[in-house]
Design a protein around this motif. Structure first.
Motif, mmCIF file in Angstrom:
data_model
loop_
_atom_site.group_PDB
_atom_site.id
_atom_site.type_symbol
_atom_site.label_atom_id
_atom_site.label_comp_id
_atom_site.label_asym_id
_atom_site.label_seq_id
_atom_site.Cartn_x
_atom_site.Cartn_y
_atom_site.Cartn_z
ATOM 1 N N LEU A 1 -8.719 -4.648 3.834
ATOM 2 C CA LEU A 1 -9.876 -4.734 2.717
ATOM 3 C C LEU A 1 -10.305 -6.190 3.504
ATOM 4 O O LEU A 1 -9.294 -7.357 3.084
ATOM 5 N N SER A 2 -11.147 -6.340 2.840
ATOM 6 C CA SER A 2 -12.173 -7.994 3.045
ATOM 7 C C SER A 2 -13.064 -8.359 2.222
ATOM 8 O O SER A 2 -13.802 -7.478 1.735
ATOM 9 N N LYS A 3 -12.849 -9.443 1.859
ATOM 10 C CA LYS A 3 -14.259 -10.329 0.894
ATOM 11 C C LYS A 3 -14.525 -11.524 1.633
ATOM 12 O O LYS A 3 -13.556 -11.998 1.916
ATOM 13 N N LEU B 1 -10.791 -13.198 1.555
ATOM 14 C CA LEU B 1 -9.316 -12.042 1.538
ATOM 15 C C LEU B 1 -10.006 -11.922 3.003
ATOM 16 O O LEU B 1 -11.084 -11.069 3.494
ATOM 17 N N GLN B 2 -8.807 -11.114 3.795
ATOM 18 C CA GLN B 2 -8.981 -10.912 5.369
ATOM 19 C C GLN B 2 -8.491 -10.049 5.584
ATOM 20 O O GLN B 2 -7.104 -9.993 5.523
ATOM 21 N N ASP B 3 -8.208 -8.607 6.322
ATOM 22 C CA ASP B 3 -7.992 -7.223 6.866
ATOM 23 C C ASP B 3 -6.663 -7.038 6.171
ATOM 24 O O ASP B 3 -5.173 -7.216 7.319
ATOM 25 N N ARG C 1 -17.506 -6.476 -5.390
ATOM 26 C CA ARG C 1 -16.920 -5.255 -4.435
ATOM 27 C C ARG C 1 -16.707 -5.891 -3.160
ATOM 28 O O ARG C 1 -16.321 -6.588 -2.699
ATOM 29 N N PRO C 2 -15.804 -4.966 -2.241
ATOM 30 C CA PRO C 2 -15.391 -6.086 -1.662
ATOM 31 C C PRO C 2 -16.458 -5.791 0.053
ATOM 32 O O PRO C 2 -17.589 -5.278 -0.265
ATOM 33 N N THR C 3 -15.946 -6.359 0.610
ATOM 34 C CA THR C 3 -17.701 -6.636 2.327
ATOM 35 C C THR C 3 -16.947 -5.556 3.231
ATOM 36 O O THR C 3 -17.813 -4.876 3.477
#
Ligand code: ADP
Length: 197
Positions: A7-9, A18-20, A53-55
């Protein structure tokens, strides 16, 4: 209850909040999201609440794929959540009782049932004697207890709390954490973001 995969944003200014992130929260767990300011705790809660929403990546809560929920599904999904904020977010023009019963009113619960259930949760947080007060008449700790009653009134499967003790002194913070522990002991999954280790 919660599963994220890679999950990344990425917000518009090009930095990953947020990354991975891959994590699993089981039903009935009590989980703390910790880390310094800017670590992405609120971002994860906003993704869980579908305010953002997540990227990239996958995000499932209680069987819902949050990357694919339509607007009407989002409303339905949020009905199964309780949310607690640092600044309480009570409605200043409504009494304590109305702040809590309002959640049930929106869900179309009959008035008699609204009254019974709202009174029950207010009693549980120890504020049944303040039902006719307005938020401005209450201390910070009392306001947060009302906010917890409001979050619980609909018997959610998952409670998300963003810095719920951020505006409270240590004694009151402990009181709030004990309430959340009781909520969890009843089987509700609880996720609390806090920088307060
Ligand atoms: P925390 O809750 O751990 O303090 P946040 O999730 O609020 O962290 O923020 C993580 C990062 O994302 C920070 O660098 C913050 O500046 C950035 N950020 C948060 N919200 C937004 C937004 N709406 N637009 C752009 N950047 C944001």
């Amino acid at each position: 209850m919660i599963e994220t995969q890679h999950l990344s944003k990425l917000y518009s200014r090009g930095l990953y909040a947020l990354q991975d992130l891959s994590l699993t929260v089981e039903k009935g767990e009590f989980v703390f999201l910790t880390g310094p300011s800017g670590a992405g705790k609120s971002t994860l809660l906003r993704l869980l609440l579908v305010q953002e929403r997540p990227t990239e990546g996958e995000l499932f809560v209680n069987g819902h794929d949050l990357t694919r929920l339509s607007r009407s599904d989002v409303q339905e999904y949020r009905r199964g959540l309780g949310f607690i904020f640092q600044d309480f977010k009570l409605i200043p023009t409504r009494t304590v009782f109305e702040n809590v019963a309002f959640v049930l009113e929106v869900l179309g619960v009959p008035p008699g049932q609204q009254r019974r259930r709202a009174f029950q949760v207010l009693k549980w947080v120890g504020l049944q004697h303040r039902i006719n007060a307005y938020p401005r008449d209450l201390s910070g700790g009392e306001q947060q207890r009302i906010a917890i009653a409001r979050a619980l009134v609909n018997d959610p499967a998952l409670v998300l709390a963003d810095e719920p003790t951020g505006n409270l002194d240590p004694d009151l913070s402990l009181e709030i954490m004990n309430l959340l522990r009781e909520v969890n002991a009843g089987g509700t999954t609880v996720v609390v973001a806090t920088h307060d280790r």
